[in-house]
Structures are given as C-alpha cells and as structure tokens.
Design an enzyme around this catalytic site. Structure first.
Site, PDB file in Angstrom:
ATOM      1  N   ALA A  31       4.237   3.303  -7.120  1.00  9.40           N
ATOM      2  CA  ALA A  31       2.981   4.607  -7.415  1.00  9.40           C
ATOM      3  C   ALA A  31       1.669   3.963  -7.333  1.00  9.40           C
ATOM      4  O   ALA A  31       1.605   2.530  -7.125  1.00  9.40           O
ATOM      5  CB  ALA A  31       3.459   5.026  -9.029  1.00  9.40           C
ATOM      6  N   GLU A  59       0.870   3.389 -14.529  1.00 14.80           N
ATOM      7  CA  GLU A  59      -0.118   4.198 -13.807  1.00 14.80           C
ATOM      8  C   GLU A  59      -1.129   4.804 -14.611  1.00 14.80           C
ATOM      9  O   GLU A  59      -2.409   4.808 -14.319  1.00 14.80           O
ATOM     10  CB  GLU A  59       0.351   5.156 -12.764  1.00 14.80           C
ATOM     11  CG  GLU A  59       1.340   4.378 -11.717  1.00 14.80           C
ATOM     12  CD  GLU A  59       0.915   3.112 -10.994  1.00 14.80           C
ATOM     13  OE1 GLU A  59      -0.135   2.950 -10.861  1.00 14.80           O
ATOM     14  OE2 GLU A  59       1.739   2.371 -10.770  1.00 14.80           O
ATOM     15  N   ASN A 112      -4.659   6.039  -8.571  1.00 14.62           N
ATOM     16  CA  ASN A 112      -5.879   6.733  -7.892  1.00 14.62           C
ATOM     17  C   ASN A 112      -6.558   7.603  -9.395  1.00 14.62           C
ATOM     18  O   ASN A 112      -5.730   8.349  -9.816  1.00 14.62           O
ATOM     19  CB  ASN A 112      -5.834   7.615  -6.702  1.00 14.62           C
ATOM     20  CG  ASN A 112      -4.745   6.833  -5.799  1.00 14.62           C
ATOM     21  OD1 ASN A 112      -5.162   5.947  -5.064  1.00 14.62           O
ATOM     22  ND2 ASN A 112      -3.612   7.704  -5.532  1.00 14.62           N
ATOM     23  N   GLU A 142      -3.474  -5.778 -12.963  1.00 18.32           N
ATOM     24  CA  GLU A 142      -1.994  -5.637 -12.912  1.00 18.32           C
ATOM     25  C   GLU A 142      -1.481  -6.438 -13.990  1.00 18.32           C
ATOM     26  O   GLU A 142      -0.415  -5.827 -14.560  1.00 18.32           O
ATOM     27  CB  GLU A 142      -1.462  -6.031 -11.309  1.00 18.32           C
ATOM     28  CG  GLU A 142      -1.995  -5.135 -10.220  1.00 18.32           C
ATOM     29  CD  GLU A 142      -1.800  -3.735 -10.325  1.00 18.32           C
ATOM     30  OE1 GLU A 142      -0.786  -3.282 -11.393  1.00 18.32           O
ATOM     31  OE2 GLU A 142      -2.263  -2.905  -9.696  1.00 18.32           O
TER      32      GLU A 142
END
Length: 901
Positions: free
Chosen positions: A275, A311, A278, A333
């Site tokens: 995924a 996400e 954005n 991350e």
C-alpha cells in the site's frame, strides 16, 4: 526552446549515490498546479510551479529537474519561452530570474500510461488510472525536483471521459467538479498541507465506495471512503472498520488527529507494494483491502487491519514529517511499523494475544531480516549508499528500524516515549528531517534516561549493519547466594564495514527457581527494593551484573519480549528449557524455550550427520503439557507447537545443505504428529467447531490450532496408511463456512502430499477461479508444497502455463514464483541446479516487465555463498548468467553485482 515534441532518452547508467554527498536543493517549489487530460495512450500533463531559489545554496546554480519516459512539448518561465538542455536524463534550465519572490515555471508533457508495465508513475490497470510515486515515480509524470526534501502545496485538476472514468480522485479536499463538452468532466482537488512529490496521487476509473462519516475527538466531522471495483464492495467492511479503529487509536495513544476533511483508500490489483500512504488518498494492493469470511483467511483479516493502520499512521509519521533524503527512509517506515505493531497488539486485547503478535513479528525479523544482515545486501537501518533506492525498501529499514524505535521505547518507558513523540512534532511538523532528529527529540524529552546518556552510542544502530551477537554466561555462588551474569557482545563484519563498535542493548530479564518461581532481582550495591523483572543496559563489549540474596541457583530468562534485535547465545540444558517453557511469566520466552529446544535437536542432528533424529520423550512431554493446558490461549499453543523454519535453521549454520535441513525437519514433524496423536485428536475435538465467523484473537487462535491438529493428523495418516483423517480433512474442506477452515483443510492434504489433494485442488479452483486473490493462494500453496517426490519444480513449470497465470501482475508472480524460490527450499535448492536456472529465467523475464518485482526475486539468492557443494557452484553459474544479460535494469544489476562481489 523548441516547439516540437522531444522524447527523452533512456535512463542513464546507474551510479552510486552516497549519503555523505547530500546537498540541500538549489531551488524550492512552493506551489504546484497540475492539470491532467487523462487518456491511456497519451495523457497530457500541464505543470505550473512557483519556484524560488534557495539562496543558502547559491545564486548561480541551474535548475535540474528529474524526468523519465516523458515527451516534452513546452517550457515557459514567467510566461515566456526558455532555453534548456537535456543532461543525463534531467531537464536543465540556466539563467533563471533571481527575484527573491521566485518565478513561474510551466512545463507541458505527455506520457503513455497504458504502456507503463513498471507500475511506477502513472499507469493503467483494468481500465482505470493509478499512480505510484514513491520513491521516484513522480518523474515519470512530469519534470520535477523529485526528492523528499522539496515540499510543496498541490492543486490538481483532472479531466477525463465521464463514462469511462466517472470517479476522479487526488490528494486533499475536493473543491470543485463539473461537466465538460464531449462527454468529459473534471474534478479539482487541493491539498492544504505541504508534501513531497512522492506523496502525490491520482485515481480515475469506474469505482464504487463504502462511505462512513465520523466525528473526531475534537468535534470535527470527516468523510471516510474505501473505493473498489464494482462487485467488491461487500469485501470492504473490515477495511473501513480498521480505518476507523486506526483513527481512534492514534488520537488516544499519541494525540494525533485526522487533519483532512476526507480520507480515501483505493484498491487496485496491479500494485508493486502492499500500500502507499499518499496524503489523504491511500492506494492499496487489493490484498490488503478486500476481506470476507468466504474469501479471506484470518491472516488476511489481520493483515488488512495492520496495513490499513500502517498507512493511516503515516499521515503524521511520514507525511506531516517526512524524510530529508531517502537514506532516512526508516525515519518514517521504522517508526510507523512500530506504531502499527503497537496498534495491532492493542487491538488484540489480552496479554497473551499481544504476545502472539509480538512472537509473529519476531519470527519475521529473525527468519528474514537476520538473513539480510548476514548477506551481500546487508546495510544499516540508515544506509550509506545505493544505486537504486527501490532496492532498499527492505526488512532492515522496516522491521529492524521498528526494533530500534522499540528499544528507545524500552529505555524511556511508555510515558517518556509519548513525551518524545510530542516534542518531535512540536519541533518538526511540516519539515523533512533525519533519523538523528527523531532520536534527539526522544532523548531530549527524557533527560534522565539511559537513552539520553548513551545517545551517540545508541545511534550506532542507525549506522552499523549486521546483527549483534550476545553471549550470556552465569555463575551461581551458593555460599554468597549471588548470581553473576556476564554479557558479551560482538558484531561481525559486513560489506563495507569491517570494524564494529559496541552497541547499546537493553536486556530485559527475570530469574526463576527450578520450580518456576520468580526470584528477586537486586544488583550488588543497590539499596532499593528488589524487582522481579528489570532491564539491564549492555553498552560495553563485556559487562558483568551480580545479583544478591538468591537462595537458589536461578534459571535465567533473558531478552524478555525480545527487548533487542540480537542473536542470544545461551547454554540451557533440557531441564532449564522445560522450566522456562512451563513457568516463565514472559510469554515470549516461554515460546522461545520451545524454539531453542527444537533448534538444538535439529542442529545436533545436522552436525552429527543424522538425517533421521528422534525427538526426546522429555521434549514431547513438555509440548504435551502445553497442548493440554486449559489456561493457555489456542494461538499461543499453535506457535509453541510450530518447529523452527528451514530458513531459520539455515541461518544458524556456516555451511548449508537445504536438502538435509528439509529431511531433518520433515522427520521431526512426522514424529511430532505421531508422538502426540492422541493429543492432536483431543485438540481437534475441542476446537474444530469454530462457530460463527469473527476475526477476533480468540476465534482466530481456535481456528489456527484446529488447523494445526488436522494437518498433524493428516500427516500421521499418510505415513500410517489410515484413511480416516485424510477423509475428515476433505470433508472439512468441502463443508467449511469460512476460508480459514477451508484453506487449512486443503493445506493439510497438500502438505502431506495425500492423493486426495488433487481432487481438492481442482474443486478449489472451480469454486474460486473468478477471484484473483483466492487464486493467488491456490498457486502459492502448490508452489510451496513439500518436495517429497522431487517434482516441485515440474509442478511450478506446469502452473506457469496455466491460463490464469501471468508475470505482469505482481501478486500472481509472487504467489507462484516467489512461493517456490522463497518458501520451498528443498524444491528450489536442487543438486542439479535446475531450480537456480528456473530462477534466472524468471528474473530476466520479469525484469523486462517490472524491474522492482524482478529485483525482489533476485534476492532469493542472497545466501548462495553459504551453500554446500554442489549447490554453491550451480547457484554461482545461475547468478553469472543473469549478470551477463545485456539489458538488466539498475534495480536487478545492483542486487546481482553485490551478490557476486
């Protein structure tokens, strides 16, 4: 300036980029106005930017914009034609205005989305448009300063045929939409938050949405939307509930709120990653959105929750604060993986369910990331160099990076970590920063902590590659009633780093009596009241810790909860392992005792040349106690009764014979099935009725343990000739009301290589041939089936000719090819080298279609130098064949060259 269309030449040959060479950009881009006329064959992109020179860098440097596979039609500066040149894949503009307020730059280009099989930039999938811009995909859309430290405000207008593309989405908030001539329509989106280009996204196509309005803690209303293709809407409920839970958790745990009017998730089946975060428009692989009880397993449900959370959490740890350069990738991350792990553990509820999640995370780390640390692609959490940044979306960056954050959390405590996160956002919201900035904020918020005291040394976790090894020895003095624990750490050389320094390693521990009672932990010289668990900080090459007032020789329980990502060397006999397995208050170390015990049995057999070892009765008796303990969760029992993987055992050896490891493990697995047969039958009777389907932790554990029992009983039946349990497995497969039970039954037959498996596989295909995600399971199960008859490769080659197989879809390629090369060691590592030649064929074929997927497949050979003869020679031949291929992408070439170096 030229008025004719210019086709930019192919990308330049790869070169190495070094972290130490970082320079701030010569220009800033304050605002971006993008207008897209979407067409699969030729999409037109008008890019209007307000550009400002970064005077801190210089006043005479040219503007160098990244671009790839673009047709350039026009360049205007302040509305006038401008001179430019192409240099090494970049659009270069010189003699630009020096006005401090900046200048307007307009660039008009076209691209061909339907020909973009790389799935990077703007591409089409099943008649819809999608983007993937991380790390460097935006340059395939328009010319830009495609780097994460250039953050801009974006406004986007999308225009397209309304019948073909009724849904037009981009980042931020929808500000206007309407009809155009000739059956076209438009939508304008505005994102009020600055972001780097890698967070840009657009989607256009025939999609439907599940919608939910929520009220945040601050009283603001938000619209949540999950977009999928028509026909998939019923499979989005779990994703929506996971999103709502993620929003609520981040508000409660860290005080971080949703900052946009709407938040959107869109699913596509053609996607390189899991995924992408954005801003406000997350684009997902369908694998991590679509879930129903008839098509998704419990693991799928858990993965949807975890990835949706991951996400969404990026909205703050990645989007609001992003990384200065790609060397800092773990800043976003590693921190966000830690956050999604904590989210999943909190959602699990009970302490034992939290422990199961922790064990699952550590299994992934130790089996795969530790192997990465020991291989040719070993790199620090913050790399020093790269040729292709896509190759560094690795377990080291993600999982080990999360462990570094977890160690900070351990050293400062939960309240201290919350203070550190708050300070981090106060200092850096809206900026692009570094791993050092994050660590400094956590330390500064906790000035009395060990982290603050040892921060420069702690940050070696960011700069040193490799997995530290910790040797633990203990000495009990019966007369003095003291126990002296000596901890010694070492770190082996890795590529480019021959010399290592001592790290800061938090070691959480307890001491037990032989009867399993916790002993007080009072260090010599301490006057404070003794504790039953504490954390030692190992910061030197060797340290000793003496505990006092211990009436009995203790059984040490070290590295509780896996408090640091290290390899612990500790000599424990069977009696001590049994004490830990039966009595340790730390669930992780109870599980670890079972793993160490099995590992010792397997390694001793391999070193003694014994491919048919016998499981000690004491070991079986200990596992029997676990299996029949009514106080233990089913999911925990399932993990304890799972032998270490072949890959993990291989990591413990200097010379690896995959065939022997497979033989030893299969022998022990068969004995585990037969030796506990009566117990497996009782477990099946207790757990096979799993009731109405819910994906909660307790129900998931019951289904997992029932599936394990059925697999064991089917395996035993295959060897004993009994037809009852294979028949029960087939019936379970046919009657199951959910995919978990159905697939567990199918896997039991396939893993045992029972003749009934063929009919079951054929029926499974007929039931689910129209569901791509379920078919992926069908391909993967067959690719990873034990190679008991030496026919695994032949089966995979036959499946590649199946009409439903394609290399162009990453999910399908991963299910079959990766399922064989990465999850079937005995089938892949053949003495005749046929498995390696198959690998080489597929790397080359995939590289021509999708370099990112090919590069990940190339990593299957990372450990080839550890292989025994003749495997090593055959593997080298295959690697050299790939290296000699004339048209390798820089993604694959970097992997292969490092493997052969």
């Amino acid at each position: 300036m030229t008025d004719t269309s210019i086709l930019v030449p192919d990308s330049p040959q790869p070169h190495t980029i070094h972290r130490e060479d970082y320079l701030a950009p010569a220009f800033w881009i304050d605002t971006v106005e993008l207008t897209f006329d979407l067409d699969p064959a030729k999409t037109r992109v008008l890019n209007k930017m307000r550009v400002r020179r970064n005077t801190a860098v210089g006043t005479d440097l040219p503007l160098r914009l990244d671009g790839e596979d673009l047709n350039l039609a026009r360049v205007l500066v302040n509305g006038q034609g401008a001179t430019f040149k192409m240099d090494n894949g970049q659009l270069v503009l010189s003699n630009l205005p020096v006005d401090e307020s900046g200048f307007d730059l307009e660039i008009f280009t076209t691209c061909q989305p339907e020909k973009n099989t790389s799935l990077s930039g703007l591409y089409t999938s099943q008649g819809a448009f999608f983007t993937q811009c991380e790390a460097e995909g935006f340059r395939r859309i328009t010319y830009f300063l495609d780097r994460p430290d250039v953050m801009s405000i974006y406004s986007v207008t999308l225009r397209a045929d309304q019948a073909l593309y009724p849904v037009l989405l981009s980042n931020g908030n929808l500000v206007e939409e309407g009809a155009l001539e000739d059956g076209r329509h438009y939508a304008k989106w505005h994102d009020p938050f600055k972001k780097p280009s890698y967070l840009f996204a657009l989607v256009a196509g025939k999609l439907v949405a599940r919608e939910q309005r929520i009220i945040a803690r601050n009283g603001k209303e938000h619209l949540l939307q999950v977009y999928v293709r028509p026909g998939d809407l019923e499979k989005t409920e779990h994703a929506m509930q996971s999103l709502i839970a993620s929003i609520a958790w981040d508000e409660a745990r860290f005080g971080l709120h949703l900052d946009l009017d709407r938040f959107m998730i869109v699913a596509t089946s053609d996607f390189n990653m899991g995924a992408m975060e954005n801003k406000g428009l997350n684009i997902f692989n369908t694998k991590y959105v679509l879930a129903s009880q008839t098509t998704a397993t419990d693991v799928d449900f858990a993965n949807v929750e975890s990835v949706v959370g991951h996400e969404y959490f990026h909205n703050w740890t990645g989007n609001r604060i992003t990384c200065r350069d790609w060397f800092q990738l773990s800043l976003k991350e590693g921190l966000t993986v830690f956050r999604d792990q904590e989210f999943s553990m909190d959602m699990a509820g009970s302490d034992s369910a939290r422990a199961v999640k922790r064990i699952e995370d550590v299994r992934l780390l130790r089996t795969n990331q530790f192997a990465e640390d020991a291989g040719p692609m070993a790199h620090p959490v913050r790399p020093d160099s790269y040729q292709e940044i896509n190759n560094f979306y690795t377990l080291t960056i993600y999982e080990k990076g999360a462990e570094v954050v977890r160690m900070m959390h351990t050293l400062v405590g939960e309240a201290g970590f919350r203070k550190g996160i708050t300070l981090y956002f106060e200092r850096f919201d809206g900026q692009a920063v570094t791993c050092d900035d994050f660590a400094q904020a956590i330390a500064d918020a906790n000035p009395d902590s060990a982290l603050h005291k040892l921060l420069p040394q702690f940050k070696l976790w960011y700069s040193q590659a490799g997995t530290p090894h910790v040797q633990a020895t203990g000495l009990y003095d019966e007369m003095a009633q003291t126990y002296t624990l000596r901890l010694t750490q070492s770190l082996r050389p890795t590529p480019g780093q021959p010399d290592k320094q001592a790290a800061v390693i938090p070691v959480k521990l307890g001491l037990l009596t032989r009867s399993g009672q916790a002993q007080p932990l009072q260090l010599q010289g301490e006057a404070t009241e003794a504790q039953f668990e504490r954390t030692l900080v190992l910061s030197e090459a060797q340290q000793t810790f003496t505990f006092v007032n211990l009436a009995q020789a203790p059984v040490p329980s070290l590295l509780r909860g896996f408090s640091a990502p290290v390899v612990l060397h500790q000599q424990l006999d069977e009696e001590e392992l049994e004490v830990l397995l039966e009595h340790d208050s730390d669930p992780f170390n109870r599980w670890e005792a079972s793993q160490r015990w099995a590992q010792q049995i397997m390694l001793n057999a391999l070193r003694d040349g014994n491919d048919a070892p016998m499981l000690p009765e004491r070991y079986l008796a200990a596992l029997r106690k676990v299996l029949n303990d009514p106080l233990l969760d089913a999911a925990f029992k399932d993990l304890v009764l799972t032998l270490p993987t072949e890959g993990y055992i291989a990591e413990q050896l200097d010379v690896v014979n995959p065939q022997r490891i497979h033989a030893v493990r299969q022998t022990l697995l068969t004995q585990l099935a037969s030796g506990l047969k009566a117990d497996w039958q009782r477990v099946w009777e207790l757990h096979n009725d799993t009731g109405a389907y819910t994906p909660d932790a307790i129900s998931t554990g019951r289904r997992a343990l029932a599936g394990k029992a059925l697999a064991m009983l089917t395996l035993d039946a295959m060897h004993s000739g009994d037809s009852v349990w294979p028949g029960k497995a087939l019936q379970r497969f046919k009657d199951a009301s959910n995919m978990t039970d159905r697939f567990n039954a199918l896997a039991a037959l396939v893993s045992a290589r029972h003749p009934l498996a063929g009919n079951a596989l054929a029926l499974f295909y007929q039931l689910f041939k129209d569901n791509a995600l379920v078919l992926d399971k069908w391909f993967q199960l067959q690719a990873s089936a034990p190679d008991l008859q030496g026919d695994a490769l032949t089966k995979v080659q036959q499946l590649m000719q199946h009409p439903d197989f394609t290399l162009k879809n990453p999910n399908r390629a991963r299910s079959l090819i990766f399922g064989f090369t990465n999850a079937n060691p005995a089938g892949f590592h053949r003495a005749d080298g046929a498995g390696y030649q198959f690998w080489a064929d597929q790397v080359i074929a995939l590289d021509a279609i999708n370099a990112q997927t090919a590069a990940r497949l190339a990593r299957a050979m990372d450990a080839w130098r550890k292989l025994d003869a003749p495997f090593q020679a055959q593997a080298q031949t295959a690697l050299q064949r790939v290296a000699a291929h004339g048209k390798l992408s820089k993604d694959v070439r970097e992997i292969i060259e490092k493997s052969l170096a």
